[in-house]
Design an enzyme around this catalytic site. Structure first.
Site, mmCIF file in Angstrom:
data_model
loop_
_atom_site.group_PDB
_atom_site.id
_atom_site.type_symbol
_atom_site.label_atom_id
_atom_site.label_comp_id
_atom_site.label_asym_id
_atom_site.label_seq_id
_atom_site.Cartn_x
_atom_site.Cartn_y
_atom_site.Cartn_z
ATOM 1 N NE ARG A 1 -17.091 -0.078 -10.680
ATOM 2 C CZ ARG A 1 -15.658 -0.419 -8.958
ATOM 3 N NH1 ARG A 1 -15.557 -1.266 -8.597
ATOM 4 N NH2 ARG A 1 -16.049 0.673 -7.653
ATOM 5 C CG HIS B 1 -5.017 3.363 -10.129
ATOM 6 N ND1 HIS B 1 -5.881 1.358 -10.546
ATOM 7 C CD2 HIS B 1 -5.310 3.687 -9.236
ATOM 8 C CE1 HIS B 1 -5.987 1.747 -8.823
ATOM 9 N NE2 HIS B 1 -5.633 2.957 -7.917
ATOM 10 C CE1 TYR C 1 -9.425 0.962 -7.881
ATOM 11 C CE2 TYR C 1 -11.941 0.417 -9.086
ATOM 12 C CZ TYR C 1 -10.636 1.569 -8.171
ATOM 13 O OH TYR C 1 -10.478 2.931 -8.088
ATOM 14 C CG HIS D 1 -4.516 -1.377 -5.561
ATOM 15 N ND1 HIS D 1 -5.506 -1.393 -5.339
ATOM 16 C CD2 HIS D 1 -4.509 -0.168 -6.058
ATOM 17 C CE1 HIS D 1 -6.448 -0.375 -5.003
ATOM 18 N NE2 HIS D 1 -5.455 0.833 -5.416
ATOM 19 C CD GLU E 1 -3.027 3.050 -3.981
ATOM 20 O OE1 GLU E 1 -3.751 3.481 -3.163
ATOM 21 O OE2 GLU E 1 -3.673 3.129 -6.053
ATOM 22 C CG ASP F 1 -3.792 6.119 -0.812
ATOM 23 O OD1 ASP F 1 -4.346 6.681 0.395
ATOM 24 O OD2 ASP F 1 -4.735 5.975 -1.783
ATOM 25 C CG HIS G 1 -4.244 3.205 0.953
ATOM 26 N ND1 HIS G 1 -4.177 2.403 -0.509
ATOM 27 C CD2 HIS G 1 -6.046 3.399 0.685
ATOM 28 C CE1 HIS G 1 -5.076 2.764 -1.506
ATOM 29 N NE2 HIS G 1 -6.264 3.345 -0.713
ATOM 30 C CG HIS H 1 -2.891 7.886 -5.290
ATOM 31 N ND1 HIS H 1 -3.365 6.258 -5.551
ATOM 32 C CD2 HIS H 1 -3.176 8.048 -6.239
ATOM 33 C CE1 HIS H 1 -2.949 5.685 -7.113
ATOM 34 N NE2 HIS H 1 -2.207 7.089 -6.761
ATOM 35 C CG ASP I 1 -9.002 1.838 0.279
ATOM 36 O OD1 ASP I 1 -8.706 2.789 0.901
ATOM 37 O OD2 ASP I 1 -8.591 1.298 -0.397
ATOM 38 C CG HIS J 1 -10.180 6.927 -0.474
ATOM 39 N ND1 HIS J 1 -9.511 7.265 -2.221
ATOM 40 C CD2 HIS J 1 -9.470 6.242 -0.129
ATOM 41 C CE1 HIS J 1 -8.235 5.838 -2.005
ATOM 42 N NE2 HIS J 1 -8.270 5.406 -0.936
ATOM 43 C CD GLU K 1 -6.541 6.905 -5.461
ATOM 44 O OE1 GLU K 1 -6.474 6.520 -7.242
ATOM 45 O OE2 GLU K 1 -6.612 7.007 -4.662
#
Length: 471
Positions: A235, A267, A270, A307, A343, A377, A380, A414, A427, A429, A459
């Site tokens: 982040r 990964h 974001y 992503h 992804e 994923d 997704h 994923h 999105d 999960h 995830e």
């Protein structure tokens, strides 16, 4: 009568009384001794060798009888009031001591809580028991000195006892990984350990708190065969440099715990958006990708999941796809040996990559196609409209993916259930079996041969359920 004569008479009388008393005592002693008349004469008439043999036989029989009585009384009464005097072992001597004093009985009762067959044997030694004890001791010594024997543990207790004696050839372990192996052996339930003959490499996205190497340790603790992780804070744009010592420790830990680089899927943060129309975000994202691939190379990793990006409604989708591909080409030119994995997304908002055609559009602009791949994923895909809860849902999705993108580009999966319904474009999960894909949907996923030999990373929201989800 004169005084002298009187004195002589009294003296003779006293002597006679003493003589009579001595005579009486002699008679009493003889009477007691003669309770078995003729025994002394008979004993004296026998040769010395015969008397010695008989004495040994009598002592042996008496000892055996006392041992049997001792064991029986201890089992029945939990204390034995009789004991031999240690001299001739005769029954008459034992009977004299049938009632021990009160203090001895109390001490004996306190000890009797731990009375065992071994203690009985100690009180009454037996040659066979001594022989067995010596054999057991020799076997234990031989086992303790044999540090090269590699025995497969069958129980948790046995595994703990033998883990320190195992010698792993060509893979010396440090104290940390040894401790992890022991913890895994003690704590991880057997049903979490996937069969070594399985072609599925399932794991979870794990924390790097305390050091990157802790991700491998945590994955091993949960019984995973693969794992995902962030290589830095996800982040923030800025991060401290990866030290050589930390990178070497990560590589060594993965090697010692048996994790190959092709089953480790880092990964991206974001914040990265290679398709951003904003110049500052676009430049920061390109620089971040180069930095992240450098980290992968230093850590010995060969895959890196991202992503794709978002056009945020300010440019055509086609232009966004070109920018993403250009950022990947730039990173490839700076750092060799690492494959970028795209992804698929959920079609939420202005993100790209939710449709297989968009993934294909990015791949078409990649110069080195041997270093580009896709991670599917499940959440997704479900949110984008692929109904994996249906019987033929997974089959239809993979057939479409193969037709548009190509299964040769499939590098990872994923594993996530979905809080939203099919086609919701959210999105969100959910833990396996608790969302709208359901257990039966994931049963098909786990039995799909086209997912063999690639990392399958959970995830799900609650890390505490990762162990159950792995099963």
């Amino acid at each position: 009568m004169s005084m002298d004569a009187h004195g002589e008479e009294e003296g003779s009388t006293a002597q006679q009384l003493k003589k009579n008393l001595r005579s009486g005592n002699t008679v009493k002693r003889r009477a007691k001794k003669d309770e078995n008349p003729g025994s002394d004469d008979k004993l004296k008439s026998e040769p010395y060798s015969n008397r010695k043999t008989k004495k040994r036989e009598t002592a042996s029989n008496s000892q055996a009888q006392n041992t049997e009585d001792l064991a029986t009384e201890m089992k029945a009464d939990r204390f034995h009031p009789q004991s031999t005097d240690g001299k001739d072992g005769s029954i008459s001597q034992v009977q004299k001591k049938q009632v021990p004093d009160e203090d001895k009985v109390k001490r004996r009762r306190r000890k009797d809580d731990n009375v065992s067959s071994g203690e009985i044997s100690k009180s009454a030694p037996d040659k066979k028991q001594k022989s067995k004890k010596r054999e057991t001791t020799k076997k234990a010594q031989k086992t303790n000195t044999d540090t090269t024997t590699d025995v497969k543990p069958e129980t948790d207790e046995f595994r703990n006892q033998t883990s320190e004696r195992k010698k792993i050839v060509n893979k010396p372990q440090n104290d940390t990984t040894k401790k992890v192996e022991e913890e895994v052996a003690e704590a991880a339930p057997k049903h979490l350990h996937l069969s070594l003959s399985s072609h599925k490499y399932v794991g979870a996205h794990v924390s790097i708190q305390g050091g990157l190497w802790n991700a491998a340790i945590e994955a091993k603790r949960m019984g995973a065969r693969a794992f995902g992780l962030f290589l830095r804070s996800q982040r923030t744009w800025n991060s401290k440099l990866l030290e050589d010592e930390a990178a070497e420790k990560f590589r060594r830990t993965c090697d010692e715990l048996g994790f190959e680089s092709r089953y480790i899927l880092p990964h991206s943060p974001y914040l990265m958006n290679l398709g951003s129309p904003k110049p500052d975000v676009f430049q920061k994202s390109r620089a971040m990708l180069v930095e992240e691939l450098n980290r992968c190379q230093k850590l010995g990793l060969t895959l890196y999941n991202i992503h794709p990006g978002s056009h945020i409604g300010e440019m055509p989708v086609g232009k966004c796809l070109e920018l993403i591909a250009d950022g990947i080409n730039h990173a490839h030119s700076q750092v060799p040996g690492v494959t970028v994995v795209l992804e698929n997304m959920s079609c939420q908002g202005s993100t790209v990559g939710g449709r297989f055609e968009e993934l294909r559009g990015i791949i078409d602009h990649i110069k080195d196609k041997s270093r580009i791949g896709v991670c599917l994923d499940t959440c997704h895909a479900f949110a984008a409209g692929h109904n994996l809860s249906e019987k033929t849902g997974l089959q239809r999705m993979l057939d479409e993916f193969n037709k548009i993108v190509g299964l040769s580009y499939l590098k990872a999966v994923h594993l996530n259930d979905s809080k939203g319904k099919v086609g919701c474009r959210l999105d969100r999960h959910e833990n396996i079996g608790r969302g709208h894909i359901g257990v039966e949907g994931f049963r098909k996923v786990m039995n799909e041969p086209r997912f063999n030999e690639i990392p399958m990373i959970l995830e799900t929201p609650a890390s505490t359920t990762s162990r159950h989800a792995l099963h």
